[in-house]
Design a protein around this motif. Structure first.
Motif, short mmCIF file in Angstrom:
data_model
loop_
_atom_site.label_atom_id
_atom_site.label_comp_id
_atom_site.label_asym_id
_atom_site.label_seq_id
_atom_site.Cartn_x
_atom_site.Cartn_y
_atom_site.Cartn_z
N PHE A 1 0.85 -1.18 0.00
CA PHE A 1 0.00 0.00 0.00
C PHE A 1 0.88 1.23 0.00
O PHE A 1 1.67 1.46 0.92
CB PHE A 1 -0.88 0.00 1.25
N GLY A 2 0.75 2.07 -1.04
CA GLY A 2 1.48 3.32 -1.08
C GLY A 2 2.96 3.13 -1.27
O GLY A 2 3.45 2.04 -1.56
N GLN A 3 3.73 4.22 -1.10
CA GLN A 3 5.18 4.20 -1.23
C GLN A 3 5.82 4.70 0.06
O GLN A 3 6.69 5.56 0.06
CB GLN A 3 5.63 5.06 -2.41
N ASN A 4 5.37 4.12 1.19
CA ASN A 4 5.87 4.56 2.48
C ASN A 4 7.34 4.20 2.68
O ASN A 4 8.02 4.80 3.50
CB ASN A 4 5.04 3.93 3.61
N SER A 5 7.81 3.19 1.95
CA SER A 5 9.18 2.74 2.12
C SER A 5 9.74 2.23 0.80
O SER A 5 9.07 1.48 0.09
CB SER A 5 9.23 1.64 3.19
N ASP A 6 10.97 2.61 0.49
CA ASP A 6 11.62 2.10 -0.71
C ASP A 6 11.84 0.59 -0.59
O ASP A 6 11.77 -0.13 -1.58
CB ASP A 6 12.96 2.80 -0.92
N VAL A 7 12.12 0.13 0.64
CA VAL A 7 12.32 -1.30 0.86
C VAL A 7 11.05 -2.08 0.53
O VAL A 7 11.08 -3.10 -0.16
CB VAL A 7 12.77 -1.57 2.31
N THR A 8 9.92 -1.59 1.04
CA THR A 8 8.65 -2.25 0.79
C THR A 8 8.30 -2.22 -0.70
O THR A 8 7.82 -3.20 -1.26
CB THR A 8 7.53 -1.56 1.59
N THR A 9 8.56 -1.08 -1.33
CA THR A 9 8.27 -0.94 -2.75
C THR A 9 9.07 -1.93 -3.58
O THR A 9 8.56 -2.56 -4.51
CB THR A 9 8.56 0.50 -3.22
#
Length: 288
Positions: free
Chosen positions: A189-197
């Motif tokens: 969900f969203g781009q809260n973190s580059d790692v998650t993205t």
């Protein structure tokens, strides 16, 4: 107000969902922000840094007691909702409490998954404590609940489920990154973190449950069209070969027929580019 100012100065660099609530409180109280340095936010370990010469640490009750058992007597009794403990210069400075609320369309979305997308099992896997996780799960109708889970534990759960069936994991924080990679399909969900993205296969930019439903419909439609083109082309080719083997299809006609079959398969695959009348059948206003 001074504690809020110190904490907010640190939280503006955080990717944690709760950071937004603290920043809103700073704006409401018109607290002053300061420069922060030596910022560290290890997954599942809270956040710490230096603000105006003070060491500021934001952590959980459980981790604080584990690190400094003598501070347990200074903490107020636990209450409902989420909480984070604030330490300034290694001294207890306060607790911030948050009450999470499910999305208004959360319950209808969960009830929509099984009949429309054949989702056999829905789970809520969270690093929050039991009372809060069970409260949210009851609100949206999820029975399988895992609470107080570290990133490593989330990974173990996803690996175990993925070994038995295809899985979809939806997350929005750094702590979810390992599980996003391990799932059959990881959705962020969203781009809260580059790692998650980077870890996710799919990124939902506006954090909308309806967008997840759209993705499920689009992916199923693409898979159906791909199978139609591949299997349909093979069946027609085999039929042509049988005719050729029986002597009913001369070589030139056979070559032309094969080209026609290939063109038909490609044209059918191009239907993917033609959007259907509706990309979703999920009604956020529906209440089961």
């Amino acid at each position: 107000l001074e504690v809020l100012s110190l904490v907010g100065s640190l939280e503006r660099f955080s990717k944690h969902p709760l950071a937004g609530a603290i920043l809103k409180a700073i704006q409401a109280e018109k607290a002053v922000s300061h420069d922060a340095s030596k910022i560290s936010e290890p997954p599942g370990q809270g956040m710490q840094g230096t603000v105006t010469g003070h060491s500021v640490q934001i952590t959980s009750r459980k981790k604080l007691i584990k690190q400094q058992p003598d501070l347990e007597t200074q903490l107020p009794p636990q209450a409902g909702g989420l909480e984070c403990v604030i330490l300034i210069d290694d001294q207890y400075a306060g607790i911030y409490r948050f009450r999470d609320t499910p999305r208004t369309d959360g319950q209808s979305f969960i009830s929509h998954l099984s009949p429309r997308h054949q989702i056999q099992k829905t789970m809520l896997v969270s690093g929050d404590r039991e009372s809060e996780v069970r409260y949210l799960a009851e609100q949206v109708g999820i029975e399988n609940v895992y609470f107080s889970q570290s990133p490593e534990q989330k990974l173990e759960i996803v690996n175990a489920e993925t070994s038995q069936a295809n899985t979809i994991f939806v997350g929005d924080g750094i702590n979810d990154a390992p599980a996003l990679v391990a799932a059959t399909v990881g959705m962020a969900f969203g781009q809260n973190s580059d790692v998650t993205t980077e870890a996710a296969d799919v990124i939902v930019m506006d954090s909308s449950l309806q967008k997840i439903d759209e993705f499920l419909h689009i992916s199923r439609r693409m898979r159906r069209i791909a199978l139609q083109s591949a299997i349909g082309g093979m069946i027609l080719s085999m039929f042509g070969m049988l005719l050729a083997a029986a002597g009913y299809l001369p070589p030139v006609a056979g070559a032309i027929s094969q080209e026609v079959i290939d063109v038909l398969a490609v044209l059918n695959a191009l239907r993917v580019a033609m959007p259907p009348k509706a990309l979703t059948d999920f009604n956020p206003d529906h209440r089961p």
